[in-house]
Write a protein that holds these residues in place. Structure first.
Motif, short mmCIF file in Angstrom:
data_model
loop_
_atom_site.label_atom_id
_atom_site.label_comp_id
_atom_site.label_asym_id
_atom_site.label_seq_id
_atom_site.Cartn_x
_atom_site.Cartn_y
_atom_site.Cartn_z
N LEU A 169 -27.86 17.31 0.93
CA LEU A 169 -29.11 16.55 1.02
C LEU A 169 -29.68 16.27 -0.37
O LEU A 169 -30.46 15.33 -0.54
CB LEU A 169 -30.13 17.32 1.85
CG LEU A 169 -29.95 17.27 3.36
CD1 LEU A 169 -30.92 18.22 4.05
CD2 LEU A 169 -30.14 15.86 3.91
N ARG A 170 -29.29 17.05 -1.35
CA ARG A 170 -29.81 16.86 -2.71
C ARG A 170 -28.94 15.90 -3.52
O ARG A 170 -29.04 15.84 -4.75
CB ARG A 170 -29.95 18.19 -3.43
CG ARG A 170 -31.04 19.09 -2.84
CD ARG A 170 -31.53 20.13 -3.80
NE ARG A 170 -32.49 21.05 -3.21
CZ ARG A 170 -33.79 20.80 -3.05
NH1 ARG A 170 -34.29 19.63 -3.43
NH2 ARG A 170 -34.59 21.71 -2.50
N GLY A 171 -28.10 15.13 -2.84
CA GLY A 171 -27.39 14.05 -3.52
C GLY A 171 -25.96 14.31 -3.86
O GLY A 171 -25.36 13.55 -4.62
N SER A 234 -21.94 18.87 9.24
CA SER A 234 -21.54 17.49 9.54
C SER A 234 -22.36 16.92 10.69
O SER A 234 -22.86 15.79 10.62
CB SER A 234 -20.05 17.46 9.88
OG SER A 234 -19.65 16.14 10.26
N LEU A 235 -22.52 17.70 11.75
CA LEU A 235 -23.30 17.24 12.90
C LEU A 235 -24.77 17.06 12.53
O LEU A 235 -25.39 16.05 12.88
CB LEU A 235 -23.18 18.26 14.04
CG LEU A 235 -23.97 17.96 15.31
CD1 LEU A 235 -23.34 16.79 16.04
CD2 LEU A 235 -24.03 19.18 16.22
N ALA A 236 -25.33 18.03 11.79
CA ALA A 236 -26.75 17.98 11.43
C ALA A 236 -27.07 16.76 10.58
O ALA A 236 -28.10 16.10 10.78
CB ALA A 236 -27.14 19.26 10.70
N LEU A 237 -26.19 16.44 9.63
CA LEU A 237 -26.45 15.30 8.75
C LEU A 237 -26.14 13.97 9.43
O LEU A 237 -26.84 12.98 9.21
CB LEU A 237 -25.63 15.44 7.47
CG LEU A 237 -25.98 16.66 6.60
CD1 LEU A 237 -25.12 16.68 5.35
CD2 LEU A 237 -27.45 16.67 6.24
N VAL A 242 -31.34 17.52 10.27
CA VAL A 242 -31.99 18.06 9.06
C VAL A 242 -32.13 16.90 8.08
O VAL A 242 -31.16 16.20 7.80
CB VAL A 242 -31.16 19.19 8.43
CG1 VAL A 242 -31.86 19.75 7.20
CG2 VAL A 242 -30.92 20.31 9.44
N ARG A 243 -33.34 16.71 7.58
CA ARG A 243 -33.62 15.62 6.66
C ARG A 243 -34.05 16.17 5.31
O ARG A 243 -34.36 17.36 5.17
CB ARG A 243 -34.71 14.71 7.23
CG ARG A 243 -34.41 14.14 8.60
CD ARG A 243 -35.56 13.26 9.07
NE ARG A 243 -35.29 12.64 10.37
CZ ARG A 243 -35.64 13.17 11.54
NH1 ARG A 243 -36.28 14.33 11.57
NH2 ARG A 243 -35.37 12.54 12.66
N GLU A 244 -34.09 15.29 4.32
CA GLU A 244 -34.49 15.71 2.98
C GLU A 244 -35.89 16.32 2.99
O GLU A 244 -36.17 17.26 2.24
CB GLU A 244 -34.43 14.52 2.03
CG GLU A 244 -34.61 14.91 0.57
CD GLU A 244 -34.36 13.75 -0.37
OE1 GLU A 244 -34.65 13.92 -1.57
OE2 GLU A 244 -33.90 12.70 0.09
#
Length: 259
Positions: A169-171, A234-237, A242-244
């Motif tokens: 999430l941090r790039g 993989s599923l969460a993203l 889960v978001r930033e």
């Protein structure tokens, strides 16, 4: 996934998890183990959990699965049972002697049985706890839409999932996932009691919660899930579970840690 999972304590029999569908019951106590058509596997599973301790009644109580939650009956004449929320700050309910069908509101709970000078425990999971989409209030005369992957964002399991997703999430979309030990260290500032076993427990629970393993209403628990963390992330993203913005719930990153 309309059922309950009972995780027996270390001295209880059977030692394997017991899965209950809605309407099914599990009696527990010092009495002998009986068998019927429910439980962990084909051919009839246990309907009684054997608790081999002289301080526990022969028929101590009964757990009943009721769709998204469970209820507890206390058959003891003198002992009060306590049901704790392991994630709460001392949050618990007391089930008085003789109390029948007391509803338990916790998604996962720890049942504490007084047994002489000891306290015996067993865990009960209710992974079907559903949460409505807060952004969708529904029609004025209707119900809000239930989420396909219901998650309690205030829970520790969601904090663990967020920590697993953090590097990507941090790039860094192809960054290696943190190890369990790294997740422990990442969460220690806000969760001092975090340890390897607790974090791994939450990862295992997420695999059931997000249906990566067969639900507790199925007879076959399925094969061992390989690459569990990678599959969870993989599923969460993929589905924005889960978001930033969720990273704000994590403790401040240590000095020098890449953000």
């Amino acid at each position: 996934m309309n059922s309950i999972i009972v995780v027996p304590g270390p001295t209880m029999s059977p030692a394997a998890q017991i899965r209950l569908a809605p309407g099914q019951t599990l009696r527990f106590g010092r009495g002998p183990l009986r068998r019927s058509g429910i439980g962990t596997g084909g051919g009839g599973g246990p309907d009684t959990l054997h608790v081999p301790h002289a301080g526990v009644s022969r028929s101590a109580g009964e757990i009943t699965a009721t769709a998204t939650y469970w209820s507890l009956s206390n058959y003891s004449r003198s002992a009060t049972y306590v049901v704790e929320n392991p994630e709460g700050a001392g949050e618990h309910i007391k089930i008085a002697p003789g109390r029948l069908d007391a509803p338990v509101p916790f998604e996962f709970a720890r049942l504490v049985l007084p047994a002489g000078s000891e306290l015996l425990t067993l865990d009960v999971w209710a992974p079907r706890h559903d949460y409505a989409d807060r952004d969708d209030p529904g029609e004025p005369d209707g119900e809000p839409t239930a989420l396909p992957f219901p998650l309690d964002r205030s829970s520790r399991y969601f904090l663990v999932l967020t920590a697993l997703c953090e590097p990507r999430l941090r790039g860094a979309p192809h960054a290696p996932l943190p190890t369990v030990e790294q997740v422990v260290e990442r969460l220690k500032p806000s969760w001092p009691a975090a340890n390897r076993a607790a974090v791994q427990w939450n990862i295992d629970y997420l695999a059931v919660k997000l249906r990566l393993k067969p639900g507790p209403d199925t007879v076959d628990p399925g094969p061992r899930l390989v690459g569990k963390k990678e599959t969870l992330v993989s599923l969460a993203l993929r589905f924005d579970l889960v978001r930033e913005t969720d990273l704000a719930a994590l403790p401040a990153a240590p000095t020098g840690t890449a953000r």
